[in-house]
Enzyme design. Structure first.
Site, PDB file in Angstrom:
ATOM      1  N   ARG A 106       0.907  -1.574   0.086  1.00 52.63           N
ATOM      2  CA  ARG A 106       0.249  -0.105   0.124  1.00 52.63           C
ATOM      3  C   ARG A 106       0.304   1.677   0.342  1.00 52.63           C
ATOM      4  O   ARG A 106       0.341   1.944  -0.632  1.00 52.63           O
ATOM      5  CB  ARG A 106      -1.391   0.201   1.139  1.00 52.63           C
ATOM      6  CG  ARG A 106      -1.802   0.889   1.610  1.00 52.63           C
ATOM      7  CD  ARG A 106      -1.989   1.814  -0.112  1.00 52.63           C
ATOM      8  NE  ARG A 106      -3.073   1.047  -0.722  1.00 52.63           N
ATOM      9  CZ  ARG A 106      -3.323   0.983  -2.191  1.00 52.63           C
ATOM     10  NH1 ARG A 106      -3.008   1.773  -2.787  1.00 52.63           N
ATOM     11  NH2 ARG A 106      -3.882  -0.091  -2.273  1.00 52.63           N
ATOM     12  N   LYS A 141       0.915  24.968  -3.738  1.00 49.23           N
ATOM     13  CA  LYS A 141      -0.575  24.748  -3.648  1.00 49.23           C
ATOM     14  C   LYS A 141      -0.330  22.847  -3.563  1.00 49.23           C
ATOM     15  O   LYS A 141      -0.342  22.670  -4.316  1.00 49.23           O
ATOM     16  CB  LYS A 141      -1.788  25.092  -4.126  1.00 49.23           C
ATOM     17  CG  LYS A 141      -1.954  26.914  -3.883  1.00 49.23           C
ATOM     18  CD  LYS A 141      -3.301  27.423  -4.545  1.00 49.23           C
ATOM     19  CE  LYS A 141      -4.031  28.451  -4.686  1.00 49.23           C
ATOM     20  NZ  LYS A 141      -4.587  29.151  -4.830  1.00 49.23           N
ATOM     21  N   LYS A 173       2.296  40.079  -3.935  1.00 44.75           N
ATOM     22  CA  LYS A 173       0.420  39.340  -3.892  1.00 44.75           C
ATOM     23  C   LYS A 173      -0.453  40.831  -3.208  1.00 44.75           C
ATOM     24  O   LYS A 173       0.113  41.449  -2.760  1.00 44.75           O
ATOM     25  CB  LYS A 173      -0.141  37.784  -3.450  1.00 44.75           C
ATOM     26  CG  LYS A 173       1.109  36.669  -3.443  1.00 44.75           C
ATOM     27  CD  LYS A 173       1.069  35.680  -2.970  1.00 44.75           C
ATOM     28  CE  LYS A 173      -1.006  34.982  -3.188  1.00 44.75           C
ATOM     29  NZ  LYS A 173      -0.886  34.332  -4.596  1.00 44.75           N
ATOM     30  N   GLU A 203       2.385  40.797  -8.096  1.00 42.60           N
ATOM     31  CA  GLU A 203       0.873  40.409  -8.704  1.00 42.60           C
ATOM     32  C   GLU A 203      -0.031  41.515  -8.836  1.00 42.60           C
ATOM     33  O   GLU A 203       0.271  42.573  -8.066  1.00 42.60           O
ATOM     34  CB  GLU A 203      -0.319  39.583  -6.933  1.00 42.60           C
ATOM     35  CG  GLU A 203      -1.154  38.561  -8.349  1.00 42.60           C
ATOM     36  CD  GLU A 203      -1.633  38.118  -6.775  1.00 42.60           C
ATOM     37  OE1 GLU A 203      -1.981  36.985  -6.644  1.00 42.60           O
ATOM     38  OE2 GLU A 203      -3.139  38.532  -6.159  1.00 42.60           O
ATOM     39  N   ASP A 224      -2.870  38.428 -12.129  1.00 41.64           N
ATOM     40  CA  ASP A 224      -3.810  37.357 -11.793  1.00 41.64           C
ATOM     41  C   ASP A 224      -5.435  37.132 -12.520  1.00 41.64           C
ATOM     42  O   ASP A 224      -5.730  38.839 -12.283  1.00 41.64           O
ATOM     43  CB  ASP A 224      -4.117  37.250 -10.003  1.00 41.64           C
ATOM     44  CG  ASP A 224      -4.791  37.297  -9.753  1.00 41.64           C
ATOM     45  OD1 ASP A 224      -4.791  35.934  -9.426  1.00 41.64           O
ATOM     46  OD2 ASP A 224      -5.390  37.257  -8.581  1.00 41.64           O
TER      47      ASP A 224
END
Length: 301
Positions: A106, A141, A173, A203, A224
């Site tokens: 597994r 992410k 950002k 950004e 963005d």
């Protein structure tokens, strides 16, 4: 164009990840099912088979799972990471102590199915934009603890990596801009802080912010949530701004590299790439990639 070398996983990283996964699975008492049903000394032969078309990634982790469970297990691979596989293909043969083979199954499959799934999904995006200059990139992410592995799988699928963490590049950002007071000021502060090897990206969400950013000279501008028409206009503005300062890329008439992000999926990525941007970043290739169906099948004599 020079073909880039494929990345490799550090053996130390592989062993650390696999040891942790085996310890999690074996718990305090080990594989009590195999202990209860398989007599000591029994051996088994098995195949790792892929049951759908895809791109292989994570083979070293699968190999390590069997080796760490029992060094007597033999693992013979027929392919390498990055290879395209047809449905029904045998990836590897495994032979050795039966309890150990079943106990490692597994963990080996979890790594192999997840990373091959990421590589396969990335390859779908890369195929959609192969006729353009754009590259598809993964982001931060990622599943906690698996970032380096998932970014490796993206490379196996023909994608590129964005920054690995908060420490290897500066990405300004919207919240940084809001706190610091403006696009240009944030870029200048970043330039004053960063060493000469650290890239600065900012950004922006509007063409006005893009023009303000270009005046301050970032290395990369992240566009963005802009649709194709705005992206095309952004590419034109970037090209027209060449020569305003000494940050022009050698051999490239544009001042900064442009990266598109937001609303990127297999339906939209082609149109985004055809606007002329350099990079397209998306979390879809890591966070939304389905696993590749791979199984371990015992071979009966």
């Amino acid at each position: 164009m020079t073909t880039p070398h494929l990345p490799v996983l550090s053996p130390l990283m592989v062993e650390e990840q696999v040891r942790a996964a085996l310890a999690e699975d074996l718990g305090r008492a080990g594989d009590i099912t195999s202990q209860a049903t398989v007599a000591p000394g029994m051996t088994a032969r098995a195949e790792l088979n892929v049951r759908e078309e895809g791109v292989l990634a994570g083979l070293d982790l699968a190999r390590a799972a069997f080796r760490l469970m029992d060094p007597a297990i033999r693992f013979e691979a027929f392919f390498a990471d990055g290879d395209r596989l047809a449905s029904g293909t045998a990836i590897a043969h495994i032979a050795g102590p039966a309890r150990a083979v079943l106990s490692a199954e597994r963990v080996a499959l979890n790594f192999l199915m997840h990373l091959s799934g990421v590589a396969t999904h990335t390859a779908r995006f890369a195929a959609e934009i192969g006729h353009t200059q754009a590259r598809v990139c993964c982001t931060r992410k990622t599943i906690p603890g698996l970032r380096a592995l998932e970014k490796y799988a993206v490379r196996m699928g023909g994608g590129s990596s964005h920054r690995y963490g908060l420490d290897d590049a500066i990405l300004i950002k919207d919240n940084h801009i809001a706190v610091s007071g403006g696009v240009a000021g944030a870029i200048r502060a970043a330039r004053a802080f960063a060493g000469h090897l650290v890239k600065v990206e900012v950004e922006v969400t509007t063409l006005a912010e893009l023009e303000e950013a270009l005046e301050a000279g970032p290395d990369v501008v992240l566009l963005d949530n802009m649709g194709p028409e705005l992206l095309r206009r952004a590419v034109e503005i970037n090209r027209d701004s060449a020569g305003l300062n000494d940050r022009t890329y050698a051999g490239d008439p544009r001042r900064a590299k442009l990266e598109a992000s937001g609303n990127v999926n297999l339906t939209t990525v082609r149109a985004i790439a055809e606007t002329g941007v350099d990079y397209i970043s998306t979390s879809k290739i890591t966070m939304a990639a389905p696993t590749l169906d791979i199984g371990l099948d015992v071979v009966l004599d």
